[in-house]
Design an enzyme around this catalytic site. Structure first.
Site, PDB file in Angstrom:
ATOM      1  N   CYS A 162      54.722  37.143  80.223  1.00 59.70           N
ATOM      2  CA  CYS A 162      55.605  35.973  80.225  1.00 59.70           C
ATOM      3  C   CYS A 162      55.681  35.248  81.560  1.00 59.70           C
ATOM      4  CB  CYS A 162      56.983  36.373  79.736  1.00 59.70           C
ATOM      5  SG  CYS A 162      56.891  37.060  78.074  1.00 59.70           S
ATOM      6  N   HIS A 295      64.922  31.550  83.501  1.00 58.08           N
ATOM      7  CA  HIS A 295      64.101  32.227  82.497  1.00 58.08           C
ATOM      8  C   HIS A 295      64.932  32.293  81.208  1.00 58.08           C
ATOM      9  CE1 HIS A 295      60.866  34.710  81.091  1.00 58.08           C
ATOM     10  NE2 HIS A 295      61.609  35.800  80.974  1.00 58.08           N
ATOM     11  N   LYS A 327      64.985  27.324  76.872  1.00 63.00           N
ATOM     12  CA  LYS A 327      64.572  28.195  75.765  1.00 63.00           C
ATOM     13  C   LYS A 327      65.544  28.071  74.600  1.00 63.00           C
ATOM     14  CE  LYS A 327      61.888  31.717  78.234  1.00 63.00           C
ATOM     15  NZ  LYS A 327      61.973  31.339  79.666  1.00 63.00           N
ATOM     16  N   HIS A 332      61.255  30.981  73.465  1.00 63.18           N
ATOM     17  CA  HIS A 332      60.502  31.615  74.545  1.00 63.18           C
ATOM     18  C   HIS A 332      59.021  31.445  74.243  1.00 63.18           C
ATOM     19  CE1 HIS A 332      59.054  34.075  77.639  1.00 63.18           C
ATOM     20  NE2 HIS A 332      59.790  35.163  77.492  1.00 63.18           N
ATOM     21  N   PHE A 391      57.239  41.481  81.099  1.00 63.27           N
ATOM     22  CA  PHE A 391      56.947  42.898  80.888  1.00 63.27           C
ATOM     23  C   PHE A 391      56.098  43.375  82.059  1.00 63.27           C
ATOM     24  CE2 PHE A 391      56.919  43.457  75.951  1.00 63.27           C
ATOM     25  CZ  PHE A 391      58.291  43.339  75.951  1.00 63.27           C
TER      26      PHE A 391
END
Lengths: 404, 374
Positions: A162, A295, A327, A332, A391
């Site tokens: 991401c 984010h 978002k 996302h 991640f």
């Protein structure tokens, strides 16, 4: 690294669930339109949730039928966004030294949707056409863009989940600063796939309804898809050719959390470190930051950890400035999220308007900043940052400023 | 003359050895790890050969209980990185934010990805095992390294087909040059996967019974520690090699096709030499891109013929360990060992001072590097 080189944005392109080009996308963001709806790209009835922010129509009319057949959905979206960005930049690529024009993108699912069809047929013992897997590699889109514009410069595809496209922009910036290229098409294109949809559902990270970033009742993210492409150009040459300068890319921070594969550091110390690295790279102070494009995935863990990170890095300034997550409107967009959010951040700097966080109703004590709830706001924004976390603890923060 | 940094440590877990010195010794002795596939590996493929880390276990470096948390690629990456750090004697904990990692990969996450999808597609999305999903991302190995070794600096994974690892080296050199880090672990990692092998075979990429042109797949993990001159000096480290030249050239091409574009190849090769400030005659050893794709191998040969009046001795890394996105990592490690180790890489002649690495891939991607004795 040459001190007299600087990197500016001379073109932007966008394909999203709320608009197939930059003007439509921006209008929708300012209106607070939500692009999250029913999944149609595959049968989602057996999944835990059935909603995502899908792109309904890809503006790829400039491609021939034969070209389209060879391309993945991500390719077509990426090329549409790249075409818009290049057009706006006014670059006549036929007259450029194309060995000095590069492509550095964030790699996402690429042709995975087609590979999944192939794999499914194979697993069920049905004939499967191998051409379906040709676009499987995440860097296919990078080669595609270079091929389309006949570019011969450097190419790279960053695959850090991401934060892929945020890191790609950072790489593009550093490559121009270090003299590897004068112009780089950067950003990313990422599309919905069963793997990512099923994956986030299996982790119970998806909100069955539209996601609610920073809201106390947030239940998880909404998956989206988008392409965002930016033309990064060495500032001196951009000025000499009279190019439109939309914003300056001031710098970026790239760090390892070294904490956990999926969980953010709840203390905000890891994310704060990335923001500080970005500010140091950009040569600005915490007090210079006027806006944070968050984010803001709307998972319970991210939004509180990110809030802590912003406070950790910006101190008192964190409470004085708007922080919003688009978002809430476009979902996302995974490996393209950094890129499409950068496009929005550039527009904020251009128009001095901050898009809202929609679906925001309930204040959360763990998320206690100004999230620009539900309505666009005028703001004096000279420096803005955009956060991307991934991640693996691959964190990346980019810094844009008004060209001065 | 460019100075992209010094190599102070190397690591390798590959079909031709489980440490960098072992890999280099066997490579330069002319050994190959390419072997016939077992019937289980081969299934219905027309491909016949493969190079794998046969008999690999992550012990002793990673205890068995812990190793189960990592997929094969992450295990390769963790061990190769730990070797490079150990050889360099680099004190990570003194300033963990000043050391980062950049790995190239084409297949990291493939095992988790194919297993997650297999269950999703044959049983149901709800049956798909959640613990696999985080490992489906290509950045899992580099991130697991950063978690295990506690690296807090830049952390990226890069995909650019076969030259991915050289791209990671370029990213690392830029990261050092821009002050983002004092040291970067750079390299590549790939795991062999039967579903990916089937896909590559079906699209005609693999050499075998029906095709004379194509690659043999390999697997493995490689890492070198690239440090700034200042870092090397201040801690009194003894470098193995100096990275003196880097170049990349692109050619417009379908992402999955090979384009034997002579001007682009020549631009990469001459670019690396120019960057290093050396003439072709100063190159003592060549680690070519050669990987069995006929038209590309011919194009490389033609360009090398043009560039070099007398071609230096060449050692094909990919004939020894197979082709993969991480193979460039093998070339980088081999180049370092070639200029550093007392036993010269070649049975005749002195130890080489300068090595040229070529690494080309489908989609019009051409990279080259020059590694020198430190």
């Amino acid at each position: 690294m040459s001190k007299d080189r600087r990197v500016v944005v001379t073109g932007i392109g966008a394909v999203t669930s709320i608009g197939g080009n930059v003007p439509e996308f921006w209008k929708s963001l300012l209106e607070g339109r939500c692009g999250i709806g029913a999944v149609t790209l595959f049968d989602a009835s057996t999944y835990r949730t059935q909603t995502a922010a899908e792109v309904r129509e890809i503006p790829d009319g400039f491609l021939t039928a034969k070209e389209k057949r060879r391309m993945s959905r991500a390719d077509r979206m990426g090329l549409a966004a790249a075409t818009e960005a290049v057009l706006q930049s006014g670059l006549d690529l036929s007259r450029e030294d194309r060995t000095r024009v590069g492509v550095i993108l964030g790699g996402g699912t690429s042709g995975l949707l087609d590979s999944e069809d192939f794999f499914s047929r194979h697993l069920h013992g049905r004939p499967a056409r191998p051409s379906r897997v040709l676009n499987h590699m995440p860097d296919a889109i990078t080669d595609r863009v270079a091929q389309h514009f006949r570019l011969e410069g450097i190419k790279s595809t960053v695959t850090t989940a991401c934060s892929s496209s945020a890191n790609a922009m950072g790489y593009a910036h550093d490559a121009i600063m270090a003299g590897w290229a004068d112009v780089v098409l950067t950003g990313g294109s990422d599309v919905l796939a069963r793997l990512t949809y099923g994956g986030f559902n299996s982790l119970r990270s998806v909100d069955p309804g539209p996601c609610r970033p920073f809201d106390r009742e947030r239940k998880g993210l909404s998956i989206g898809e988008a392409a965002g492409i930016l033309v990064f150009e060495e500032r001196g040459r951009a000025r000499r050719r009279g190019a439109p300068i939309l914003a300056e890319f001031l710098g970026y921070g790239v760090t390892s959390d070294a904490f956990h594969m999926t969980a953010p550091d709840p203390s905000g110390s890891a994310g704060g470190r990335t923001i500080r690295a970005a500010l140091a790279s950009a040569g600005v102070n915490a007090s210079d930051v006027d806006y944070v494009n968050a984010h803001g995935t709307a998972t319970p863990q991210n939004d509180s950890a990110e809030t802590a990170a912003i406070k950790n890095a910006l101190g008192a300034r964190a409470r004085e400035i708007p922080v919003s997550s688009i978002k809430s409107m476009i979902g996302h967009c995974l490996c393209a999220s950094g890129a499409i959010e950068a496009v929005a951040t550039v527009l904020t700097l251009r128009d001095q308007l901050v898009p809202p966080t929609i679906h925001y109703e309930n204040a959360d004590p763990a998320c206690d900043l100004d999230y620009v709830p539900n309505a666009t706001r005028d703001a004096d924004v000279r420096v803005a940052i955009s956060n991307s976390f991934a991640f693996g603890g691959n964190s990346s923060v980019v810094v844009f400023g008004r060209d001065a | 003359m460019a100075n992209h940094g010094y190599i102070t440590g190397t690591g390798a877990v590959c079909p031709l050895g489980r440490t960098a010195p072992e890999f280099a010794r066997r490579l330069f002795a002319g050994e190959t790890a390419i072997r016939l596939m077992t019937p289980e590996e081969r299934g219905s493929l027309q491909a016949t050969h493969v190079a794998r880390c046969d008999g690999f276990t992550p012990q002793p470096e990673i205890p068995a209980m812990k190793a189960r948390r990592f997929d094969r690629g992450s295990q390769f990456a963790i061990i190769a990185s730990a070797q490079a750090i150990a050889e360099a004697g680099y004190p990570i904990s003194e300033a963990p934010e000043e050391i980062g990692i950049a790995l190239g990969t084409g297949s990291a996450g493939a095992g988790a990805l194919t297993e997650f999808l297999r269950v999703l597609l044959t049983e149901s999305p709800e049956a798909a095992p959640p613990f696999h999903f985080p490992n489906t991302v290509a950045n899992a190995p580099a991130s697991q390294v950063s978690i295990e070794l506690k690296l807090l600096g830049p952390n990226v994974t890069i995909t650019q087909k076969d030259p991915s690892a050289l791209n990671a080296l370029i990213f690392s050199s830029i990261a050092l040059g821009s002050g983002r880090a004092r040291a970067m672990l750079a390299g590549g990692v790939d795991e062999w996967n039967p579903v990916y092998a089937m896909g590559f075979d079906r699209v005609g990429a693999l050499r075998g019974e029906k095709r004379t042109s194509g690659i043999v797949q390999g697997e493995g993990g490689f890492a070198v520690l690239l440090e700034t001159q200042e870092s090397v000096r201040s801690r009194g480290a003894r470098p193995l090699a100096r990275l003196s030249g880097l170049a990349m050239a692109g050619a417009p091409c379908e992402p999955y096709r090979f384009t034997p574009d002579l001007p682009a190849i020549e631009r990469a090769v001459r670019g690396a030499l120019d960057d290093a400030g050396v003439s072709p005659g100063q190159i003592d050893l060549l680690l070519p891109s050669r990987n069995g794709v006929t038209e590309m191998d011919r194009a490389e040969e033609e360009v090398l013929h043009r560039v070099f009046a007398a071609a230096p001795p060449a050692v094909s890394v990919k004939d020894a360990i197979g082709e993969m996105a991480a193979a460039g990592g093998g070339q980088i490690v081999a180049a370092c060992r070639a200029v550093a180790d007392a036993e010269g890489p070649l049975s005749r002649g002195p130890r080489p001072r300068r090595v040229l690495i070529d690494s080309f891939g489908a989609g019009g991607n051409f990279l080259a590097a020059v590694m020198e004795a430190a």
